[in-house]
Structure formats: C-alpha cells, structure tokens
Design a protein around this motif. Structure first.
Motif, PDB file in Angstrom:
ATOM      1  N   THR A 180      42.688   4.081  38.650  1.00 30.96           N
ATOM      2  CA  THR A 180      42.390   4.539  37.293  1.00 30.96           C
ATOM      3  C   THR A 180      40.965   5.044  37.254  1.00 30.96           C
ATOM      4  O   THR A 180      40.085   4.538  37.961  1.00 30.96           O
ATOM      5  CB  THR A 180      42.557   3.402  36.281  1.00 30.96           C
ATOM      6  OG1 THR A 180      41.681   2.323  36.635  1.00 30.96           O
ATOM      7  CG2 THR A 180      43.991   2.901  36.250  1.00 30.96           C
ATOM      8  N   PHE A 181      40.762   6.062  36.441  1.00 24.66           N
ATOM      9  CA  PHE A 181      39.436   6.628  36.322  1.00 24.66           C
ATOM     10  C   PHE A 181      38.800   6.180  35.003  1.00 24.66           C
ATOM     11  O   PHE A 181      39.491   5.970  33.998  1.00 24.66           O
ATOM     12  CB  PHE A 181      39.494   8.160  36.362  1.00 24.66           C
ATOM     13  CG  PHE A 181      39.847   8.700  37.728  1.00 24.66           C
ATOM     14  CD1 PHE A 181      38.895   8.771  38.734  1.00 24.66           C
ATOM     15  CD2 PHE A 181      41.133   9.149  38.011  1.00 24.66           C
ATOM     16  CE1 PHE A 181      39.212   9.259  39.982  1.00 24.66           C
ATOM     17  CE2 PHE A 181      41.458   9.647  39.249  1.00 24.66           C
ATOM     18  CZ  PHE A 181      40.493   9.701  40.244  1.00 24.66           C
ATOM     19  N   VAL A 182      37.492   6.082  35.021  1.00 26.07           N
ATOM     20  CA  VAL A 182      36.731   5.740  33.821  1.00 26.07           C
ATOM     21  C   VAL A 182      35.792   6.886  33.518  1.00 26.07           C
ATOM     22  O   VAL A 182      35.505   7.718  34.376  1.00 26.07           O
ATOM     23  CB  VAL A 182      35.950   4.427  34.039  1.00 26.07           C
ATOM     24  CG1 VAL A 182      36.898   3.276  34.294  1.00 26.07           C
ATOM     25  CG2 VAL A 182      34.964   4.565  35.195  1.00 26.07           C
ATOM     26  N   PRO A 183      35.317   6.984  32.302  1.00 24.13           N
ATOM     27  CA  PRO A 183      34.420   8.099  31.947  1.00 24.13           C
ATOM     28  C   PRO A 183      33.168   8.101  32.823  1.00 24.13           C
ATOM     29  O   PRO A 183      32.674   7.053  33.253  1.00 24.13           O
ATOM     30  CB  PRO A 183      34.084   7.822  30.481  1.00 24.13           C
ATOM     31  CG  PRO A 183      35.208   6.969  29.990  1.00 24.13           C
ATOM     32  CD  PRO A 183      35.632   6.133  31.146  1.00 24.13           C
ATOM     33  N   VAL A 184      32.664   9.305  33.062  1.00 30.15           N
ATOM     34  CA  VAL A 184      31.431   9.453  33.846  1.00 30.15           C
ATOM     35  C   VAL A 184      30.283   9.793  32.915  1.00 30.15           C
ATOM     36  O   VAL A 184      30.481  10.302  31.803  1.00 30.15           O
ATOM     37  CB  VAL A 184      31.586  10.572  34.899  1.00 30.15           C
ATOM     38  CG1 VAL A 184      32.631  10.198  35.922  1.00 30.15           C
ATOM     39  CG2 VAL A 184      31.958  11.898  34.243  1.00 30.15           C
TER      40      VAL A 184
END
Length: 816
Positions: free
Chosen positions: A765-769
């Motif tokens: 899963t990706f999280v905001p950068v």
C-alpha cells in the motif's frame, strides 16, 4: 576488431586530460570508472587506451560556431559495457547494489511486492527502465566503440582502441576520453552497430529455429563458409574520377547528419625531410578554406585530424538552416574546397606553423614518451615506430610553402579520398548521390604516367594496403593476409625503459598478427569464442584480486584490430608496485597458462554463451537508436579493415546460427592459439604445444628510476634496478602446479521461487508523499520521475522510458 580487454585495477580514476594526447599504445592509465550497474563481481568498468598509432594523432580543431576557437579537437565521450556472467550479482538487498531483470522474471509490480515484504526496512528503491544505460547499450553493447577494462580503479595504460566488442552480458558502463577517430570494428560489434529499424524478424526467427536443430559436421561447415549479409541500408559507390563514397541513412539525432572526407594520407607517407608535413597541411587546408568559414552561424561544427594512415575533415551539421535552406550541398562544397582547392597563403602557413609547434610542446609529457617507446619497440621494422604525426620541430620550423604544395599535389587527389555520409537526410538516396556527384565530380582525376605524353595512364588510386608498411608478424600467415614484404618475427627479448617520472612497474607482451577479416559465419564464430575466453579470464583475474593483499595493480589482456596500424595486436600488460613485480607477473602468467593448458569449464561456456545471446537479443530490439557519429566511426573502421557491416538484427540472427555450435574443444584450441605467445614464452617453437600460436614480437617494461621505502627513520629513496635478463627469466620460469579451474555452480536466481512467491503475497500500500508532484501523472515535472512511498516507509521512485526494450534496472539504497 577489439576482441576484448580484461583485467582488474585498483587505482583511482584519472582526470580527463588534453585532447592532444600521446600515442596511446602504452598508456594503460587513462581510465574512468563507474560501479557496475548489475552489482556483479565486476566492480567497475573503464575504457583504456590501447597502445597504438592512434594516440599519436595530432589535431586542429575549430568549432564553426566559435570563430575564435583554436587548437584542440572537441572531446567526445565514449561508453562501454562490462562483461559479467548471469547470476553473478550480489544479494538483491545489499546496499548500493543494482539488479537487472527482464520483465518476464521480475516486473516492477512484483519488485514492489518483494520490497514491501521487508518490513521496517529503511532506505529507498528505484524501479524503471534505465534511461542512461539504454543509450550506452545501443552505442556499445556487443560491439562497442572501445574495448573494456574491468576493475576497481584506474588501469595502467595500453592501447585498447575505439571499436570492437566490449561486452557480453554486462550492464555497467564507463566513460573514456575520446579516441582519435573510429576504432569501430570487429567482433559482435557488427551486430551492435546498425540502424535499421524495420527488423528482419523473419530471418531472426529462422536463425533461432536453426540454432535449435542439431547440425551434422558437414552442415555446420557449409554454414560457416557462408558470407555474412551486408547492412541493407549501406550504399557504396565511386565517381568517375576515383573518389569513393559511403552513405548510410540514420535517424538519430533527427534532422542532423555527419560528413567525413577521409584523405588516405598520413604521417607514414612522409619522406625523411617531411616529418610533420601531413599535419601542417591539414591545418592550412582546413583553416584556410573560405567556404568552410561561410558555414559560421548555420549550427554546423567542423574539425580535422591527422593520423598515421589518414587525414580526416569532418562536419556535424543540421539538415536545414534557420531559413529552411538545405545544408548538405553547402557542406559538400566546403569539403571539396578544403581538400582540393587550398590557397597556401604565406600568412596562413606561418599562423598554422606556430599552432603546430605549440601542440608539439603540449604533447611533451611522460605519457607521450612512454607511448613513443612502446610504438618504437612494437613497430621496429617500419615507419609506424618513427613517423609520428606531430613531426619534428626542427623540420617544421624551416619548411617553405613549396614543400607543402608539393606534398598536397602528391596525395590530395580524388582517387585517394573516401567520403562518408551518415545521418537523417531529408531526401532519397539517389538525391544524396547526385549532390556528391555535383560537388566532387568536376575534380580532375590524377593519373599515373602513360606510355607516351599523348596517351594518359590509368587513374591514380590510393594504396591497396593502408597504411603502406611491412610488418614482422608473430606467427605464420598466408600471403594474402599481410602486406607484401611482411615477414615472421623472431621472439623478442625484453626492453627496459626507465624514467624518474614513472612510479609503477608495467610490463607489456605484444604479438602482432594479420587482421582476420570478419566476412563469414566462420569468422564470426571465431570472434565469439575469443570473446568468451577473454570474459572468463576477466572473471578469474577478478577472483585473484579478491585474495588478501594482491600483488598486482592491474592485469589486462587485449586483442584488437587496428586500421591505423594495418594489423591486429594482442597484449598482456601487468602493472604493479615496483617491489612486487615478480609476484604480479607470476599471477598473470598462471592465469594465462591455466587457460592455455585447460581451456574453460562447461559452466563458463554455458554462462557466457547465454549472456551473449541475451544481450544480442536486447540490442536487436534497440535498432535505430545509435547516433550517427558512432555509426560513422564504426563504418569507417570496418571499411578500412574489410569487415562486413551488419545491422543489429542481422547480427543477432547470425549469432543465433553459430553460437550453440561452439564446443569446449573448439574453445580450448582457440585459447591455445590466443595465449601461446605468452604461456610458452622462451620455449623453442618445435617444443611448443601449438607452434602455430607464434611468438612475442615486443616485450617492453616501463619502470621507475627510483623507489621510496618507509623505514624506522623515515622515507628512503633508492635506485630501482631490474634488467632485461631478469624479466625474461621470470617469464620463462615454469609455473608449478597450474591446475584446471574448478567449475562454479551459479544459481539461476538469487531468491528461490517459493521465497519470492511468499514475498509477493503481501499487498503493498502506498501513503501520501511530501514532495510536490504533478496531480495528473504523480511525477516530478522536471525529471519525469514518479515519487511514491510504501506503508513501511520505503520510498519508491520510478520512471519508464523506451531507451532499453526488454530491460530494466532496480537499485536499492540502504542507509547506514
């Protein structure tokens, strides 16, 4: 062709030096290194200068866009790829490693899943197609414009020349200062150069089917006798006055072209009182041309250089000017004016005389002196060891204009010229040929004396053999393989060159051989076997370096053709600290003798053949993306050496037809032939394993005058003493207990399939950068790199390009 160069070195990179370099046959020091991008045992790669005539070339450079520029030829970067066997990469998750994979074995998505499985890992990972290595692959790949040095640092110097095959499966690259001219011939290079984009997929598929069919000995021999197909886009022709032309359409870079006019005259054609006149005539004709000056402001760049065997005037130019005027006619007219209509004004001669003398002062370095020594020893029997293009100052100072005019009249005629045109022409081939005819067709031909004043003689042409010198070869040869008058040399004794500015011990063993033209499948098969053998030697030398306190700085073996010298040269060079020269020489001799006696292992044959095929396939996918200047250099050198020029797809198809027919016995015979002059140095020919392997034709040691040693009371400088007899005896000493190498079991993959599948089960899963990115693409606007972050904190940056089909690079950077 450059069959290859192998070795390992531990010195730091050398700085980029002046373009006016010494003869490069000796200098094994100018190397540039960068970590291997596949994290293989080959820690770094660099190009070095092979000791050959090219280093002696003198240049006069003037950028047409810079009217005030003087002196030096613009440097052009060269790239080469490393060789490393598949499966030789280090741990996938080791710091600073790079793992390359085809999409079929690891996609970007599966790579992300694997990384997500490393819970709590800190660092970053980059996934994507390799924008830089794609370009370098296409330029060099399996046949680059320079041979490769494998090592950890700067190599000692020696000729390795631009051109030839530089890599089999490696993914690393290195930057070399530009070589003087085109060393672009040879090996599987003819499958790496090419520009044809409309693939010969049918031929490749058929060749692939042929490779899978077991051939009988007679069927194999029939294939090996077949000629290689010429590049379909290459056009060769000649005008009625004798001028030859070679044209190759090429789309990269778009809307630009290269025009090189080669006059087949160089320093070896000078008489005793003309040493340096070829170079001075080049200056005066090039910089004195008014038509060349009229090209200022068009976006064109021009240059010229002189070598042992030729003088070249070249222009890199847009197809059209800013006002939409075609520039090819103007460029051709300028080249015609430079070569055939010089003014030889007294003021111009004096100006260029001063420039040439200034260049001579710039070249007076220790590197130049070393290279002169090597060339003089290697070419003791001909003018290549004496007629250096820079010339003799005392003669240059005294020449009058009449001498220059007489030299020009003797050598500058259409039959002694070849025009090369490569680029993105905006007109059909027929129109390009018409423009060549219009620009040069009116030049009167030169003729030999006829039977009477009323009856003209035949057209005067360039020498059949360039350069026109006789060689003392290191092995028996057929009459057609070498210039008339060439002989077989006796085995050379050692020559010691000692100088206070030298700091290391360097020993080079040379063998001159006739150039073996690559025109048939059999020729190509020999080249492939040589490439495999030298790749194995590189791997084994690297392994010796991994031992504690290795005695050598570098050990390198090179075999390459030289159009500038008209021969092929094999060289073993061993470099070390002066105090350890015997130990270093013993290591080099052991590894060469091991290959000479036992050949390679089955595992090595399989790994390097597979690697060769894999890279060849990838290069075939990259057809149509080689810059025009690199194609031109390659075509010029291949033309000089008589090699067949193929495009990448033709080359891959040819490789498929013959690669799988190579056996261990074939390779062993080749290794015996390649290394005999080193392994059996000092042994009478009649007692040798294979007398056809020949002898060493030059043996040169370059050593310091003094050495500094540390004592309890401080540094002490003492004379360094070594004699030619000591070096010869060290080479002749039998290496005790040289045993066959053990085969190495190289795994097919770094991570077992079950482990990889387990890692891929997690759902990343990706999280905001935090970075500011384009809201539509999610990438950085300036670089095009997409910025992402996984939930475990790992930063993922990736960019997709079309530079390298079927290839990608993954780099993991771990902090700490």
């Amino acid at each position: 062709m450059v069959i290859g160069t192998v070795g390992i070195s531990t010195q730091p990179p050398a700085p980029c030096g002046c373009a006016l370099r010494a003869p490069v046959r000796a200098r094994r020091g100018a190397s540039y290194h960068q970590p291997s991008s596949n994290g293989s045992v080959c820690k770094g790669v660099s190009l070095k200068l092979r000791p050959d005539a090219s280093a002696h070339r003198s240049h006069k450079s003037r950028d047409l866009q810079q009217p005030g520029a003087v002196g030096q030829e613009q440097r052009r970067l060269r790239f080469a790829r490393a060789i490393s066997a598949p499966g030789q990469t280090r741990s996938l998750f080791a710091s600073e490693d790079v793992v390359r994979s085809s999409p079929s074995t690891m996609s970007a998505k599966s790579a992300l899943r694997s990384v997500e499985g490393i819970r709590g890992a800190k660092g970053s990972i980059t996934v994507g197609r390799h924008s830089d290595s794609g370009v370098r692959s296409r330029l060099n790949g399996l046949g680059t414009s320079a041979s490769v040095h494998f090592g950890l640092g700067r190599a000692g110097a020696r000729r390795s020349f631009v051109g030839g095959m530089a890599g089999v499966s490696g993914r690393g690259w290195a930057i070399q200062p530009p070589r003087y001219g085109s060393r672009g011939s040879g090996l599987v290079q003819r499958m790496a150069r090419g520009v044809r984009a409309d693939a010969s997929a049918e031929a490749t598929a058929q060749a692939g089917q042929d490779a899978d069919i077991a051939l009988t000995p007679s069927q194999l021999q029939d294939i090996l006798k077949q000629p290689l197909d010429q590049h379909p886009g290459l056009k060769k022709g000649s005008l009625s006055n004798g001028l030859r032309y070679v044209i190759l359409p090429n789309p990269i870079p778009p809307n630009r072209f290269e025009a090189h006019l080669e006059m087949h005259v160089g320093s070896v054609d000078e008489r005793e009182n003309e040493q340096g006149v070829a170079h001075l005539v080049e200056h005066v004709t090039f910089l004195g041309s008014k038509k060349r000056e009229r090209m200022l402001g068009t976006g064109a760049r021009s240059n010229a250089y002189t070598d042992f065997h030729h003088t070249v005037f070249h222009v890199h130019c847009p197809v059209k000017s800013s006002d939409d005027k075609a520039l090819l006619p103007q460029v051709l007219e300028a080249l015609d004016d430079i070569a055939f209509h010089p003014a030889f004004l007294a003021t111009r001669i004096e100006k260029e005389r001063r420039a040439v003398l200034a260049e001579a002062q710039m070249m007076n370095t220790i590197e130049y002196r070393v290279d002169c020594q090597l060339l003089q020893q290697l070419h003791w029997e001909n003018a290549l060891g004496q007629r250096f293009p820079i010339g003799l100052e005392e003669q240059i100072k005294g020449w009058e204009g009449d001498l220059l005019r007489e030299f020009h009249e003797r050598w500058y005629f259409p039959g002694n010229a070849t025009l090369y045109l490569v680029g993105d022409f905006d007109c059909p081939m027929e129109e390009v040929e018409r423009l060549v005819e219009k620009a040069f067709g009116a030049e009167p031909p030169a003729r030999l004396p006829g039977p009477s004043p009323e009856v003209p003689g035949p057209l005067k042409q360039c020498h059949d053999v360039r350069p026109p010198v006789k060689h003392a070869m290191g092995a028996e040869f057929l009459p057609h393989e070498a210039p008339a008058g060439s002989t077989v040399a006796p085995e050379a004794g050692a020559y010691v060159f000692q100088h206070p500015l030298l700091q290391q011990f360097s020993l080079s063993l040379f063998q001159k051989l006739p150039v073996k033209q690559v025109t048939t499948y059999g020729d190509l098969r020999r080249v492939i076997m040589s490439r495999i053998i030298l790749s194995v030697l590189q791997f084994r030398v690297n392994a010796r370096y991994a031992e504690a306190n290795p005695p050598f700085t570098s050990i390198e073996f090179d075999h390459s053709d030289s159009g500038r010298e008209g021969c092929a040269v094999s060289t073993l060079t061993v470099t070390s600290e002066p105090a350890r020269w015997r130990e270093a020489l013993r290591v080099g001799m052991e590894e060469v003798r091991r290959l000479h006696a036992y050949g390679i292992t089955q595992g090595e044959l399989v790994r390097y053949t597979v690697a060769l095929l894999r890279d060849s396939e990838q290069l075939a996918q990259q057809a149509g993306s080689v810059p025009s200047v690199d194609n031109l250099d390659f075509v010029m050198e291949s033309d000089a050496l008589g090699h067949t020029v193929m495009d990448q797809e033709q080359g891959h198809a040819a490789l498929l037809r013959v690669a799988n027919s190579i056996t261990l016995d074939d390779v062993k015979v080749m290794a015996e032939e390649l290394f005999a002059y080193v392994a059996e140095y000092g042994t009478p020919l009649e007692s040798r394993t294979n007398p056809a392997g020949g002898v060493c034709t030059a043996l040169v040691a370059c050593v310091p005058a003094t050495v500094v040693t540390e004592t309890a009371t401080g540094a002490v400088e003492a004379p360094f003493n070594v004699t030619a007899k000591e070096i010869e005896d060290a080479l002749c000493e039998a290496t005790a207990n040289v045993e066959a190498a053990s085969d190495v079991d190289v795994p097919d993959r770094l991570i077992p399939l079950d482990k990889l599948e387990e890692l891929m089960k997690c759902n990343p899963t990706f999280v905001p950068v935090d970075q500011v990115v384009d809201p539509e693409t999610g990438s950085d606007a300036a670089t095009g790199v997409t910025l992402r972050k996984l939930s475990n904190g790992i930063v993922v940056n990736y960019r997709q390009t079309e530079n390298e089909p079927k290839g990608a690079v993954l780099r993991l950077v771990a902090k700490g």
